[in-house]
Scaffold this motif. Structure first.
Motif, PDB file in Angstrom:
ATOM      1  N   LEU A 447       0.871  -1.274   0.061  1.00  0.00           N
ATOM      2  CA  LEU A 447      -0.008  -0.168   0.047  1.00  0.00           C
ATOM      3  C   LEU A 447       0.745   1.187   0.191  1.00  0.00           C
ATOM      4  O   LEU A 447       0.430   2.118  -0.666  1.00  0.00           O
ATOM      5  N   TYR A 448       1.763   1.141   0.632  1.00  0.00           N
ATOM      6  CA  TYR A 448       2.955   2.219   0.872  1.00  0.00           C
ATOM      7  C   TYR A 448       3.434   2.625  -0.578  1.00  0.00           C
ATOM      8  O   TYR A 448       3.375   3.849  -0.975  1.00  0.00           O
ATOM      9  N   LYS A 449       3.656   1.718  -1.137  1.00  0.00           N
ATOM     10  CA  LYS A 449       4.302   1.696  -2.695  1.00  0.00           C
ATOM     11  C   LYS A 449       3.276   2.426  -3.511  1.00  0.00           C
ATOM     12  O   LYS A 449       3.348   3.338  -4.303  1.00  0.00           O
ATOM     13  N   ASN A 455       1.650   9.835  -6.094  1.00  0.00           N
ATOM     14  CA  ASN A 455       2.488  11.261  -6.288  1.00  0.00           C
ATOM     15  C   ASN A 455       3.851  10.939  -5.684  1.00  0.00           C
ATOM     16  O   ASN A 455       4.146  10.864  -4.337  1.00  0.00           O
ATOM     17  N   ARG A 456       4.951  11.003  -6.539  1.00  0.00           N
ATOM     18  CA  ARG A 456       6.179  10.272  -6.384  1.00  0.00           C
ATOM     19  C   ARG A 456       6.958  11.342  -5.631  1.00  0.00           C
ATOM     20  O   ARG A 456       7.951  11.061  -5.134  1.00  0.00           O
ATOM     21  N   GLN A 457       6.314  12.694  -5.425  1.00  0.00           N
ATOM     22  CA  GLN A 457       7.118  13.656  -4.510  1.00  0.00           C
ATOM     23  C   GLN A 457       6.988  13.405  -2.804  1.00  0.00           C
ATOM     24  O   GLN A 457       7.419  13.945  -2.173  1.00  0.00           O
ATOM     25  N   TYR A 458       5.905  12.305  -2.644  1.00  0.00           N
ATOM     26  CA  TYR A 458       5.495  11.852  -1.349  1.00  0.00           C
ATOM     27  C   TYR A 458       5.419  10.604  -1.172  1.00  0.00           C
ATOM     28  O   TYR A 458       4.980   9.870  -2.077  1.00  0.00           O
ATOM     29  N   PRO A 459       5.802   9.937   0.086  1.00  0.00           N
ATOM     30  CA  PRO A 459       6.530  10.796   1.166  1.00  0.00           C
ATOM     31  C   PRO A 459       7.967  11.199   0.875  1.00  0.00           C
ATOM     32  O   PRO A 459       8.500  10.368  -0.125  1.00  0.00           O
ATOM     33  N   GLN A 460       8.445  12.120   1.305  1.00  0.00           N
ATOM     34  CA  GLN A 460       9.772  12.699   1.011  1.00  0.00           C
ATOM     35  C   GLN A 460      10.828  11.736   1.297  1.00  0.00           C
ATOM     36  O   GLN A 460      11.636  11.594   0.184  1.00  0.00           O
TER      37      GLN A 460
END
Length: 721
Positions: A447-449, A455-460
């Motif tokens: 799920l994290y992936k 939104n590839r900017q997040y998580p940092q």
């Protein structure tokens, strides 16, 4: 004086009488006879005078006189007056004297002279009992006189009760008294022994005559043991100072106070109390039994309460282990009188099993809750803007494995205190729950992936936390092995092998998927540069491969924080994917070389770029023992086919390629010949048809890569065999 006058008259009278007796000579022979007769008369007169004097005395003066002449005469006098039928005088005598003696005895009790007070009580009781017995013998049906005697001795009963009260106070405090004033305790025991003796005598007389005085047998010895028993119970019950509401550790404290009190009491009983009682009382053994009984009742009470899991552990540890340990009944100073092997369980096995069952079900739900909470807490860290912490070797990690296994360890240590069997059950439970937990962990990582891809900017710090997830898999593996080694008997290994294999498999999947998602990150960044390969721009001199190498190296600075063996997997996979994407770019037919010069230029560029990749991956795989040669060699082999200047040798060159890499399909060869740009349709067809019969000599270490490379719809129709 009048007295002298009386004396003279008496002497004159005596002279006259003697003169009258001795008038004839024959009377001289009877002088001795006269003397004896006069002596008898004199004695009779003196006796009458004494009786007159006694009658003139008050009853009280009479008693004092009697007591001074005959110290133990109270009962004798009572009997004398009673049997002499001086009943109105006798009752008066009782009325006056009994309260007097009772008062004296009470004074003695107040002064702490219990033995003397008891002596007076015994005298009174002896008098009453003998009188009643006489009355019983003369007229057993005369209840009136019997009740009368009983009434006049009424105060004596109160005295007996008062004395008993004093005795029981001493008995209740016997463990304190024996240290401060052992003689007082000895006096109490002597009084009880006297009473036991009287009880026996009275019971014997009852057998013979049918008569027994009221209040007998007193059974003071039995009462003493009952009081000791109650005292012990009260002592055990009174140790609970706290409740769960006021103190979470209430039970631990309660049990510790009990342990201390019981041990102290029994040590005192053995060293001091034993000496104050006759041997046949077997006082220490009886006290030991009382303590065991009281403890058993208390433990059963506690077991029936609604205990929490940690409280069940405290109780069972105490009952099953502490009680018989050297800290309590197994104390060396209590042996050999206390043999722990002979002590029964404080609570029944059935209750123990119920508690264990309740503990296991509570623990199961607790562990599920703890694991869920631990994962939720860990997930919150994944979205932080700061990097995860690193271990001493610099590998990224989160606290999840440490938290999980610390919790397992704590529960296993607790279970080990109770029994080996429970420890094994808890270990099985922990690993069983670990299995379910890892499946959830896998789902959460996925799920994290997925969230990140939106939104590839997040998580940092996505990359760093995904690395931590991968590393956690290795930590979990090591922790499971260590936990089993520490808490599982070798003979139990087999019962867990399948579950262990399953967990290892899940962990490998999580790590593999994690590595794969990280490489996806790399290749998403590489995509625009990969799209430049094998294009006109590329042929003109683009720096796409240089950018690709820099980007990969940059990512691998982070990937250096991945633990072995996953780090090696990452390097191998990155290397493979770069080569696959490069070959895919060839097979996309984005360029078709126009002439030999372009072919030469393109082929040399390919060989140079293969060398760049080889250098990069050699550097990344430093020390890992990875073979970095083979994969880049495929690019070089393809370049040789493109570079070939003599078309008549084309078939030979292609067949060499196919024999080395047997997973090359017809469409791959067709695409390759299209890129080369100089093979006619017939030539392509001939080469492909001929190749199908050729032998293959692949490198035994070759891992097929062409099978995952698709070729866009052929411009040449697919040739059927």
């Amino acid at each position: 004086s009048a007295m002298e006058e009386t004396d003279r008259e008496a002497v004159a009278t005596a002279v006259q009488r003697v003169a009258g007796m001795l008038q004839r000579p024959d009377q001289l022979d009877k002088v001795e006879q006269y003397r004896r007769r006069e002596a008898r008369k004199k004695a009779s007169v003196e006796a009458r005078l004494k009786v007159q004097t006694l009658i003139n005395l008050s009853v009280h003066e009479l008693l004092q006189l009697f007591s001074s002449l005959f110290p133990d005469a109270f009962s004798i006098l009572c009997l004398f007056l009673y049997s002499a039928s001086l009943f109105c005088f006798f009752l008066f005598y009782l009325y006056v004297s009994v309260p007097e003696i009772v008062r004296e005895a009470q004074d003695l009790i107040e002064q702490g002279e219990l033995l003397q007070a008891h002596r007076k009580l015994m005298d009174l009781e002896c008098s009453r009992d003998n009188l009643m017995y006489e009355q019983y013998r003369m007229d057993s049906r005369n209840t009136h006189d019997m009740n009368l005697i009983h009434t006049y001795f009424g105060d004596m009963q109160k005295l007996s009760e008062e004395l008993a009260k004093q005795l029981w106070m001493v008995v209740q405090r016997s463990l304190v008294t024996v240290r401060r004033d052992p003689t007082l305790l000895v006096s109490v025991v002597r009084i009880i022994e006297r009473e036991e003796k009287i009880d026996r005598r009275m019971l014997d007389r009852k057998k013979q005559t049918g008569f027994i005085p009221p209040g007998r047998p007193k059974k003071w010895k039995e009462k003493m043991f009952n009081i000791l028993g109650r005292t012990v119970s009260t002592r055990i019950e009174g140790t609970q100072a706290d409740t769960r509401e006021s103190d979470k550790m209430w039970l631990v404290r309660h049990l510790e106070i009990i342990r201390k009190y019981v041990l102290d009491d029994l040590l005192v009983a053995k060293t001091l109390l034993d000496q104050c009682f006759p041997l046949h009382y077997d006082i220490f053994k009886k006290l030991l039994s009382m303590y065991h009984q009281a403890l058993s009742i208390r433990m059963q009470e506690l077991a029936s309460e609604d205990l929490e899991a940690n409280e069940i552990v405290s109780l069972l540890t105490w009952v099953l282990n502490t009680y018989k340990s050297t800290e309590m009944m197994g104390n060396s100073e209590l042996s050999p009188e206390v043999d722990v092997n002979c002590l029964n369980l404080l609570i029944s096995q059935n209750v123990v099993d119920q508690l264990l069952s309740k503990y296991m079900s509570t623990l199961t739900s607790n562990i599920i809750g703890w694991l869920r909470k631990a994962l939720e807490t860990d997930k919150k860290d994944w979205v932080k803007e700061t990097e995860p912490e690193a271990d001493q070797d610099g590998y990224y990690q989160t606290t999840l494995p440490a938290i999980v296994f610390q919790m397992f360890e704590q529960n296993l240590q607790v279970a080990a205190q109770i029994s080996e069997d429970l420890k094994t059950k808890v270990l099985l439970l922990c690993l069983q729950q670990m299995n379910s937990f890892l499946t959830r962990y896998k789902d959460e990582a996925q799920l994290y992936k997925e969230e990140h891809l939106k939104n590839r900017q997040y998580p940092q710090c996505y990359v760093q936390y995904m690395i931590a997830v991968i590393n956690n898999c290795q930590t979990f593996k090591e922790s499971i092995i260590s936990l089993k080694r520490k808490y599982l008997k070798i003979e139990m290994e087999d019962t867990l092998s399948s579950s262990h294999t399953n967990m290892d498999a899940i962990l490998d999947i999580i790590a593999k998927e994690g590595c794969s998602s990280l490489l996806d990150e790399v290749f998403m960044d590489l995509e625009p540069h990969l799209n430049e390969l094998m294009t006109k721009k590329w042929l003109m001199g683009s720096n796409a491969v240089g950018t690709i190498c820099v980007t990969v190296e940059d990512y691998f600075n982070d990937f250096a924080k991945i633990k072995a063996p996953y780090k090696k997997t990452m390097t191998v996979e990155a290397h493979r994917r770069v080569v696959v994407e490069y070959i895919r770019a060839i097979m996309l037919k984005r360029i078709s070389f126009k002439n030999a010069e372009e072919r030469k230029e393109g082929a040399e560029r390919m060989i140079k770029e293969a060398e760049q990749f080889r250098f990069l991956f050699k550097k990344l795989a430093a020390g890992s023992g990875e073979d970095t040669e083979g994969l880049c060699g495929i690019i070089e082999a393809i370049a040789e086919v493109i570079k070939l200047t003599d078309p008549s040798l084309l078939y030979l060159e292609v067949s060499t390629l196919v024999s080395k890499y047997p997973d090359i399909r017809d469409d791959h060869i067709a695409a390759l010949l299209t890129v080369r740009g100089d093979a006619s349709r017939d030539m392509k067809q001939t080469i492909i048809e001929t190749l199908d019969q050729g032998p293959s000599q692949p490198n035994p270490n070759y891992m097929p890569i062409f099978k995952e490379i698709t070729v866009p719809t052929l411009t040449v129709p697919k040739l059927l065999k």
